[in-house]
Write an enzyme that holds these catalytic residues in place. Structure first.
Site, PDB file in Angstrom:
ATOM      1  N   ARG A 149      39.371  33.246  56.364  1.00  0.00           N
ATOM      2  CA  ARG A 149      38.404  34.105  55.663  1.00  0.00           C
ATOM      3  C   ARG A 149      37.900  35.206  56.606  1.00  0.00           C
ATOM      4  NH1 ARG A 149      33.556  32.417  55.626  1.00  0.00           N
ATOM      5  NH2 ARG A 149      33.948  30.308  54.899  1.00  0.00           N
ATOM      6  N   TYR A 197      36.453  54.603  36.295  1.00  0.00           N
ATOM      7  CA  TYR A 197      37.110  53.413  35.780  1.00  0.00           C
ATOM      8  C   TYR A 197      36.099  52.574  34.994  1.00  0.00           C
ATOM      9  CZ  TYR A 197      39.387  48.859  35.793  1.00  0.00           C
ATOM     10  OH  TYR A 197      39.926  47.656  35.414  1.00  0.00           O
ATOM     11  N   ASP A 232      36.458  56.651  45.265  1.00  0.00           N
ATOM     12  CA  ASP A 232      37.562  55.831  44.786  1.00  0.00           C
ATOM     13  C   ASP A 232      38.801  56.728  44.765  1.00  0.00           C
ATOM     14  OD1 ASP A 232      39.485  54.485  43.236  1.00  0.00           O
ATOM     15  OD2 ASP A 232      37.976  53.442  42.048  1.00  0.00           O
ATOM     16  N   LYS A 240      47.174  49.281  42.014  1.00  0.00           N
ATOM     17  CA  LYS A 240      47.803  50.416  41.369  1.00  0.00           C
ATOM     18  C   LYS A 240      48.871  51.039  42.289  1.00  0.00           C
ATOM     19  CE  LYS A 240      44.690  49.189  38.426  1.00  0.00           C
ATOM     20  NZ  LYS A 240      43.379  49.832  38.321  1.00  0.00           N
TER      21      LYS A 240
HETATM   22  C1  LIG Z   1      42.008  49.375  38.238  1.00  0.00           C
HETATM   23  C2  LIG Z   1      40.989  50.187  38.887  1.00  0.00           C
HETATM   24  C3  LIG Z   1      39.881  49.602  39.516  1.00  0.00           C
HETATM   25  C4  LIG Z   1      39.673  48.094  39.520  1.00  0.00           C
HETATM   26  O1  LIG Z   1      40.639  47.471  40.314  1.00  0.00           O
HETATM   27  P1  LIG Z   1      41.208  45.984  40.076  1.00  0.00           P
HETATM   28  O2  LIG Z   1      42.254  45.856  41.121  1.00  0.00           O
HETATM   29  O3  LIG Z   1      41.733  45.913  38.679  1.00  0.00           O
HETATM   30  O4  LIG Z   1      40.052  45.048  40.273  1.00  0.00           O
HETATM   31  C5  LIG Z   1      38.982  50.434  40.158  1.00  0.00           C
HETATM   32  N1  LIG Z   1      39.128  51.781  40.165  1.00  0.00           N
HETATM   33  C6  LIG Z   1      40.177  52.375  39.551  1.00  0.00           C
HETATM   34  C7  LIG Z   1      40.311  53.854  39.586  1.00  0.00           C
HETATM   35  C8  LIG Z   1      41.133  51.615  38.892  1.00  0.00           C
HETATM   36  O5  LIG Z   1      42.151  52.214  38.265  1.00  0.00           O
END
Ligand SMILES: *Cc1c(COP(=O)(O)O)cnc(C)c1O
Length: 379
Positions: free
Chosen positions: A60, A112, A182, A207
């Site tokens: 961890r 998101y 992000d 992604k």
């Molecule tokens: C999918 C997504 C998230 C969340 O991520 P997870 O891996 O599904 O928890 C956050 N920000 C953006 C822009 C996303 O496309």
């Protein structure tokens, strides 16, 4: 010049993202010379003596496989430290933990859906004073008052509006806020927020970084040592770290990130151009960069039928993988954003979002135009 001066200078030369990516994990295991990073599944590590450590005690806290990944994450975003988390949402939670409870957070509204839902919950339960702002103007207005954290996503999701990071950094500094971006959509191949002055970058690594729709992961990269220390303590405390096997899968995906992003972008440009020309389309939202775009079919098209008629595009909720996906944000990714709120920034019920994959662009265009054609309403 000493014989050793040259090698040490060469080792310190900064490497470009493409090079870092292709070499993730290479020579990370000098004992065996393994070309790819080994997967260290061991959760516990023997101590050489009392008060002594190999650098690894418990997974961890730190894991050799995750460390290789985290170092690559830091390098490609130009940060001082990177953290791999169990999901993108865990990354968002980690970033928010930088703001003390009760403090003021300014969040872009056009983000998101899951991140919106999280901020909304924090606001409703009174943990933070959250101000949602629409667009660059709205963000700047909200930052005219003191704030502790500003959280943006650029381009916005799914309206594909670019926000000027430097401008938000400037306003954020004056407001006294940590600036978090992000970077899931553009990735460091097209956008490096830390170089524009942001303090924190985060990703849903599920992604584009992973790129193959087979690993759920998140990433947080920081440019400041004090933030890195806070995040390390917090992540060890809450335990939302990425496991060794998933860390390895993510590294494997990342090796081809630069190549994939270029093709995603080439294909998206061609798909966007074909949609722009179609008489069956009302609006196309594409920035000209990256592989994401959205569009609104015109009234003559039965939108749900399009989702049923595509053959190559899969009607599914994610993005950033090698295969093309199509989603309807209003009922999927952004279902938790109240209708009047999303209508306010243009996210109408019939807007469709595309994650353009790596197939041949002609096949993608044929599939979309064909699906639109068979979805024309009969009168
Ligand atoms: C999918 C997504 C998230 C969340 O991520 P997870 O891996 O599904 O928890 C956050 N920000 C953006 C822009 C996303 O496309």
């Amino acid at each position: 010049m000493s014989a050793h001066a040259e090698p040490s200078r060469r080792e310190k030369a900064p490497r470009r993202a493409e090079t870092v990516l292709a070499h993730i994990g290479t020579s990370s295991d000098p004992g065996t010379g393994a070309l790819t990073a080994p997967i260290y599944l061991s959760t516990a590590y023997a101590h050489p003596g009392l008060g002594a450590s190999t650098g690894y005690d418990y997974t961890r806290t730190a894991n050799p496989t995750r460390d290789v990944l985290q170092s690559a994450l830091a390098q490609i975003e130009g940060g001082t430290a990177g953290f791999a988390t169990s999901s993108g949402m865990a990354a968002a939670e980690l970033v928010v933990s930088l703001a003390a409870p009760g403090s003021r957070i300014v969040a872009a509204e056009d983000i998101y859906g899951g991140t919106y839902r999280y901020f909304d919950e924090l606001a409703k339960t009174g943990v933070y004073d959250v101000d949602f702002a629409i667009g660059e103007q709205g963000l700047c207005a909200a930052l005219s008052k003191p704030a502790d954290l500003v959280f943006i996503e650029t381009p916005t999701n799914p309206m594909m509006v670019e926000i000027d990071i430097e401008r938000i950094v400037d306003m954020g500094r004056r407001a006294g806020a940590i600036v978090a971006v992000d970077n899931t959509f553009y990735t460091p191949i097209f956008q490096r927020p830390l170089e524009s002055g942001a303090d924190v970058v985060l990703h849903s690594a599920t992604k584009y970084l992973g790129g193959h729709n087979d690993v759920l992961a998140g990433a947080v990269i920081v440019s400041r040592e004090d933030l890195a220390e806070k995040l390390a303590v917090r992540l060890n405390m809450t335990g939302a770290t990425l496991g060794p096997f998933d860390s390895w899968l993510l590294m494997r995906g990342m090796k081809t990130l630069a190549l994939r992003m270029e093709r995603h972008q080439d294909n998206a440009r061609k798909v966007a151009a074909a949609l722009e020309e179609s008489p069956l389309i009302d609006r196309v939202h594409y920035t000209g960069r990256g592989g994401m775009l959205s569009f609104v079919p015109n009234e003559s098209v039965d939108m749900p039928k399009v989702l049923e008629s595509v053959r190559l595009f899969t009607f599914a909720e994610s993005l950033g993988g090698v295969e093309s996906l199509i989603t309807c944000p209003a009922v999927q990714t952004h279902a938790d954003v109240p209708r009047e709120r999303r209508m306010g920034y243009g996210l109408t019920d019939d807007l469709l979002r595309l994650s353009v994959g790596l197939e041949h662009w002609r096949d993608l265009v044929d599939d979309l135009l064909g699906a639109l054609e068979v979805s024309i309403r009969r009168r």
